[in-house]
Design a protein around this motif. Structure first.
Motif, PDB file in Angstrom:
ATOM      1  N   ALA A 198     -30.805  19.818  60.413  1.00  0.00           N
ATOM      2  CA  ALA A 198     -30.761  19.275  61.659  1.00  0.00           C
ATOM      3  C   ALA A 198     -31.867  18.125  61.873  1.00  0.00           C
ATOM      4  N   LEU A 199     -32.972  18.564  61.474  1.00  0.00           N
ATOM      5  CA  LEU A 199     -34.212  17.538  61.450  1.00  0.00           C
ATOM      6  C   LEU A 199     -33.896  16.322  60.533  1.00  0.00           C
ATOM      7  N   SER A 200     -33.531  16.620  59.394  1.00  0.00           N
ATOM      8  CA  SER A 200     -33.283  15.609  58.321  1.00  0.00           C
ATOM      9  C   SER A 200     -32.306  14.662  59.017  1.00  0.00           C
ATOM     10  N   ASP A 201     -30.866  15.101  59.521  1.00  0.00           N
ATOM     11  CA  ASP A 201     -30.056  14.475  60.054  1.00  0.00           C
ATOM     12  C   ASP A 201     -30.582  13.724  61.039  1.00  0.00           C
ATOM     13  N   TYR A 202     -31.304  13.997  61.891  1.00  0.00           N
ATOM     14  CA  TYR A 202     -31.754  13.440  63.266  1.00  0.00           C
ATOM     15  C   TYR A 202     -32.720  12.220  62.644  1.00  0.00           C
ATOM     16  N   LYS A 203     -33.633  12.554  61.712  1.00  0.00           N
ATOM     17  CA  LYS A 203     -34.679  11.514  61.369  1.00  0.00           C
ATOM     18  C   LYS A 203     -34.099  10.345  60.629  1.00  0.00           C
ATOM     19  N   SER A 204     -32.863  10.681  59.836  1.00  0.00           N
ATOM     20  CA  SER A 204     -32.233   9.404  59.268  1.00  0.00           C
ATOM     21  C   SER A 204     -31.318   8.524  60.027  1.00  0.00           C
ATOM     22  N   ASN A 205     -30.701   9.449  61.076  1.00  0.00           N
ATOM     23  CA  ASN A 205     -30.040   8.855  61.998  1.00  0.00           C
ATOM     24  C   ASN A 205     -30.882   7.721  62.995  1.00  0.00           C
ATOM     25  N   TYR A 206     -32.061   8.173  63.266  1.00  0.00           N
ATOM     26  CA  TYR A 206     -33.095   7.711  64.069  1.00  0.00           C
ATOM     27  C   TYR A 206     -33.483   6.242  63.122  1.00  0.00           C
TER      28      TYR A 206
ATOM     29  N   LEU B  55     -26.991   9.453  66.890  1.00  0.00           N
ATOM     30  CA  LEU B  55     -28.262  10.134  67.156  1.00  0.00           C
ATOM     31  C   LEU B  55     -28.388  10.871  68.029  1.00  0.00           C
ATOM     32  N   LEU B  56     -27.461  10.878  69.010  1.00  0.00           N
ATOM     33  CA  LEU B  56     -27.534  11.612  70.227  1.00  0.00           C
ATOM     34  C   LEU B  56     -26.836  12.765  69.773  1.00  0.00           C
ATOM     35  N   SER B  57     -25.897  12.936  68.889  1.00  0.00           N
ATOM     36  CA  SER B  57     -25.247  14.254  68.625  1.00  0.00           C
ATOM     37  C   SER B  57     -26.208  15.167  67.722  1.00  0.00           C
ATOM     38  N   SER B  58     -27.133  14.366  66.872  1.00  0.00           N
ATOM     39  CA  SER B  58     -28.123  14.909  65.997  1.00  0.00           C
ATOM     40  C   SER B  58     -29.159  15.432  66.711  1.00  0.00           C
ATOM     41  N   LYS B  59     -29.448  14.877  67.780  1.00  0.00           N
ATOM     42  CA  LYS B  59     -30.218  15.386  68.701  1.00  0.00           C
ATOM     43  C   LYS B  59     -30.109  16.702  69.281  1.00  0.00           C
ATOM     44  N   ILE B  60     -28.802  16.832  69.856  1.00  0.00           N
ATOM     45  CA  ILE B  60     -28.122  18.182  70.285  1.00  0.00           C
ATOM     46  C   ILE B  60     -28.173  19.175  69.132  1.00  0.00           C
ATOM     47  N   ASP B  61     -27.879  18.842  68.039  1.00  0.00           N
ATOM     48  CA  ASP B  61     -28.172  19.943  66.987  1.00  0.00           C
ATOM     49  C   ASP B  61     -29.264  20.295  66.567  1.00  0.00           C
TER      50      ASP B  61
END
Length: 438
Positions: free
Chosen positions: A358-366, A421-427
């Motif tokens: 989840a952290l990796s997805d969020y950082k890449s999406n950001y 990004l919003l979805s990955s933040k929820i994850d």
């Protein structure tokens, strides 16, 4: 005929948005917070979890009821065709006692019982387990509704971008056709413009249908009727400001509801170990009874005289040998605790993996969202310049089409990145165990 065909296309593309996007008077305008609130009150799975809590509470009260005094009444009537308890026990009685009846009232009070003691000890953890199960369902509902809400919003933003793109293509089609009529360019330009316009109209139709299916899914997980029409309300500026999260937060397993459920389950397993460990102790109860006995030779006179008895005492039930059942159950309960420990270890590994992903997805999406935001501004500037240069005869229409396509792609990619990004933040919040269910 070609001129008429082009005019029909232009008119249709101007009119279709008004027809397709006319809002029904029965539309319900809802925000994300309202969708979540409605789902928390009406989602069937969540309501089932709440009912399970109530069922568990009834089961606890049923088990604890054994601690309370038990009062029973036993009544009996017998007619003896041959012999009777009185004449058999006392041969001096000459007249046969054919009629017998008894009315009795018995009371008992548990002093110590291993089963009842287990029910009393496990009540706390049982309530906690089902409460945590409800919270787990709430977290899943909040996560699913939020993602579905963002998914619908993404399609709606894509639809807005396509509508803007169609307006630009309509204007380009007019310009290309006018230049063709003036003899400045050949008919290739306006034919290319017609192809691009038709493609955008087809894509818009696909997006409109996608919105319907995604909205249906949103209503499903909200627990709302299919006959209700939802119109989503949102503030894109607010979502942009809320898209960030502190990525330096440390993972705490105890914040995860799944981990808490396993810990509570282990506590219940430990109580089972204690139960079987002390199951050799006796069960002790205080008992008492009051009986009225009626005896007579005739039924009509049966209840004319009574012989009362009253007693009180203590009963003790002591398990002497149960065929090693107690020892086997004790070993089984200990193995179940060992298995619960392994479930906890496996849960820690799973939670850690979920957090890292989840952290990796969020950082890449950001990062992707920030870069694509710059692309939108660049694509807008390029399109404006190329459009002006085409009108001045400096650029070809192919350059205009490419610029339009780049602009549309940049805008679509930007909003896709934002909602991802919003979805990955929820994850990530769910992985950290800090997703707010209120």
């Amino acid at each position: 005929m070609k001129k008429i065909y082009l005019l029909v296309i232009v008119n249709l593309t101007f009119c279709l948005p008004k027809v397709l996007f006319a809002q029904s008077t029965t539309d319900t305008v809802v925000t994300l917070k309202q969708c979540i609130g409605f789902a928390l009150r009406n989602q069937p799975v969540l309501r089932q979890a709440e009912i399970d809590e109530q069922i568990n509470e009834r089961n606890i009260r049923i088990s604890l009821a054994d601690w309370l005094p038990q009062l029973n009444s036993s009544n009996e009537y017998l007619h003896y065709f041959k012999g009777s308890p009185v004449t058999s026990a006392n041969p001096a009685v000459v007249s046969p006692i054919d009629e017998y009846s008894s009315l009795g009232l018995q009371a008992s009070q548990v002093i110590y019982n291993n089963d009842v003691l287990l029910a009393a000890k496990s009540a706390k953890y049982s309530r906690l387990y089902y409460k945590q199960n409800t919270v787990s369902s709430q977290i899943n509902v909040v996560s699913d509704v939020s993602k579905a809400f963002f998914d619908v919003l993404l399609s709606e933003k894509q639809l807005d971008i396509l509508n803007e793109d169609i307006v630009r293509l309509q204007r380009s089609l007019k310009d290309a056709y006018n230049r063709y009529q003036a003899g400045v360019v050949d008919k290739t330009d306006y034919k290319q413009a017609t192809i691009s316009l038709n493609n955008s109209i087809a894509t818009r139709k696909q997006t409109q249908e996608a919105i319907k299916s995604k909205t249906a899914y949103l209503k499903q997980i909200m627990g709302i009727g299919a006959d209700k029409n939802l119109l989503l309300s949102y503030d894109s500026t607010r979502y942009v400001s809320e898209a960030t999260i502190d990525t330096n937060q440390q993972l705490n397993y105890n914040n995860r509801i799944e981990y808490q459920l396993l810990q509570t389950s282990k506590s219940l397993q430990n109580l089972n170990v204690q139960y079987y460990r002390w199951s050799f102790l006796p069960s002790i109860s205080a008992v008492g009874a009051y009986d009225l006995v009626y005896l007579n030779t005739k039924f009509s006179n049966l209840y004319s005289n009574d012989y009362p008895t009253l007693y009180a005492g203590v009963t003790l039930s002591f398990p002497i040998f149960t065929g090693t059942k107690r020892l086997q159950n004790l070993s089984k309960a200990r193995l179940q605790v060992d298995r619960a420990d392994l479930d906890i270890v496996n849960s820690q590994n799973t939670i850690n993996t979920e957090y890292v992903q989840a952290l990796s997805d969020y950082k890449s999406n950001y990062t992707n969202w920030q870069l694509l935001n710059q692309n939108v501004d660049l694509a807008k500037d390029v399109y404006k310049v190329v459009s002006l240069q085409y009108r001045e005869g400096i650029k070809t229409y192919l350059d205009v089409i490419i610029a339009q396509s780049d602009l549309r792609t940049a805008e679509l990619n930007y909003y896709n990145a934002l909602f991802q990004l919003l979805s990955s933040k929820i994850d990530l919040e769910k992985a950290l165990g800090i997703l707010n269910v209120q």
